[in-house]
Enzyme design. Sequence first.
Site, short mmCIF file in Angstrom:
data_model
loop_
_atom_site.label_atom_id
_atom_site.label_comp_id
_atom_site.label_asym_id
_atom_site.label_seq_id
_atom_site.Cartn_x
_atom_site.Cartn_y
_atom_site.Cartn_z
N ARG A 1 0.84 -1.19 0.00
CA ARG A 1 0.00 0.00 0.00
C ARG A 1 0.89 1.25 0.00
O ARG A 1 1.78 1.38 0.84
CB ARG A 1 -0.87 0.02 1.25
CG ARG A 1 -1.73 1.25 1.30
CD ARG A 1 -2.16 1.57 2.70
NE ARG A 1 -2.92 2.81 2.68
CZ ARG A 1 -3.10 3.57 3.73
NH1 ARG A 1 -2.56 3.24 4.89
NH2 ARG A 1 -3.80 4.66 3.64
N HIS B 1 -7.60 7.42 0.31
CA HIS B 1 -8.58 6.33 0.51
C HIS B 1 -9.06 5.75 -0.83
O HIS B 1 -10.12 5.12 -0.89
CB HIS B 1 -9.85 6.81 1.26
CG HIS B 1 -9.62 7.26 2.67
ND1 HIS B 1 -10.34 8.31 3.22
CD2 HIS B 1 -8.81 6.81 3.64
CE1 HIS B 1 -9.97 8.49 4.47
NE2 HIS B 1 -9.02 7.59 4.75
N GLU C 1 -9.67 -2.88 2.06
CA GLU C 1 -8.55 -2.37 1.26
C GLU C 1 -7.51 -3.45 1.02
O GLU C 1 -6.88 -3.50 -0.04
CB GLU C 1 -7.93 -1.15 1.97
CG GLU C 1 -8.89 0.03 1.96
CD GLU C 1 -8.56 1.09 2.98
OE1 GLU C 1 -7.94 2.09 2.61
OE2 GLU C 1 -8.94 0.94 4.16
#
Length: 392
Positions: A88, A177, A379
């Site tokens: 990420r 996000h 996620e």
Amino acid sequence: MKILSVNAGSSSLKFTLFEMPEEKELISGVFERIGLKESFYTIKIDGEKNKKDAELPDHKKAFELLMKELKDNKIIDDYSEIKGIGHRIVQGGAYFDKSVLATPENVDIVSKLSSLAPLHNPAAVVGIKAAQAVVPDAVQTLVFDTAFHQTMPEVNYMYAVPYEWYTKYSVRRYGAHGTSHKYVSLKANEILGRKDTKLITCHIGNGASISAVKDGLCVNTSMGLTPNAGLMMGSRCGDIDASIVAYISECENLSAAEINTKLNKESGFLGISGVSSDARDIEDGIAKGDERCILAQNMYVKKIVDYISMYYVEMGGCDAIIFTAGLGENSVLLRKQVLEKLSCLGVKLDEERNNVRGKQTLITADNSKIPVYIIPTNEELMIATDTYNLTK
Ligand code: ADP
């Protein structure tokens, strides 16, 4: 195929291992206090959590321990079974509009973008290098929080500041996000059974952002150059008059950096209520009649409604509104207050349906003009999915 989803912070490393494409979560956990004293890690297998103390001088050691746990728990026999590792990345600037392979050139760009995400990008690079050292044969990928927002038109990403700030310093809206907004909008389109949709996705957690998603592409989002834009949040102010910074700098003799810290860490719910940045404490305060908690909540609700109405007009309507993340999935009160204010758009709350936490469900009445759904975000799974697709 086993795919690991990784989120490296400066002193932490969160991970989830998936069997793909089945989307089966095999193990998850977090290494904490990396590089500090009293470091430890927690792992969760089959719903059972285990906490262990361990010396964690750096992220490489954390990866080594993770691999050992995978073997000890018979999840893998050999490191080579981990085919892909997805990292990420908070800030991809205008360079990345999708997930990419972690080539030396791409990792170098992530490093160079550190000035736009000083707490996050350098930590992610440390995580990538550690993973590459421990599991060299796995395909490593970069999954950006900003990528989903790269489809925004110029008119939405530009700020009305001197144009040179954009050309020289890359000042523009990037959003955040994105992985979550992408995940819930894909799910929403599955529920609606089509892709040509106008969605308003509300990621309302400690950090909070709202996106307008048309035909699966982001057209606008509330976070900006940094995450401190748009909605008011747990401890962030969101949109304010930019001149407050110069004014408070004079009043309190503070530097821009000191004021920035206050706007990120001492504002929002915390700043207004004086009680807490945590929504549960605000709700407790409201129940006791605390006026500043009530004000904080009312301000928060108003901001969410402002953005939903703005995006409704921008897209010329809306096929579904989605709530996700900590408050979005769990705060019955916040959702109720927001939906009641949207009644002029024909939104009809169903109180019984809304009385639910952390579950994918419809919370509006059957005759609501716009259906509103809770869709729990994931996620980690989105990172694993992109990584699986790149690894294949
Ligand atoms: P982060 O942005 O750190 O990922 P989360 O998405 O986990 O944050 O959201 C954390 C927020 O969600 C906190 O303010 C917390 O109070 C709120 N939250 C969690 N559970 C509930 C609940 N049952 N009721 C109200 N708020 C909740």
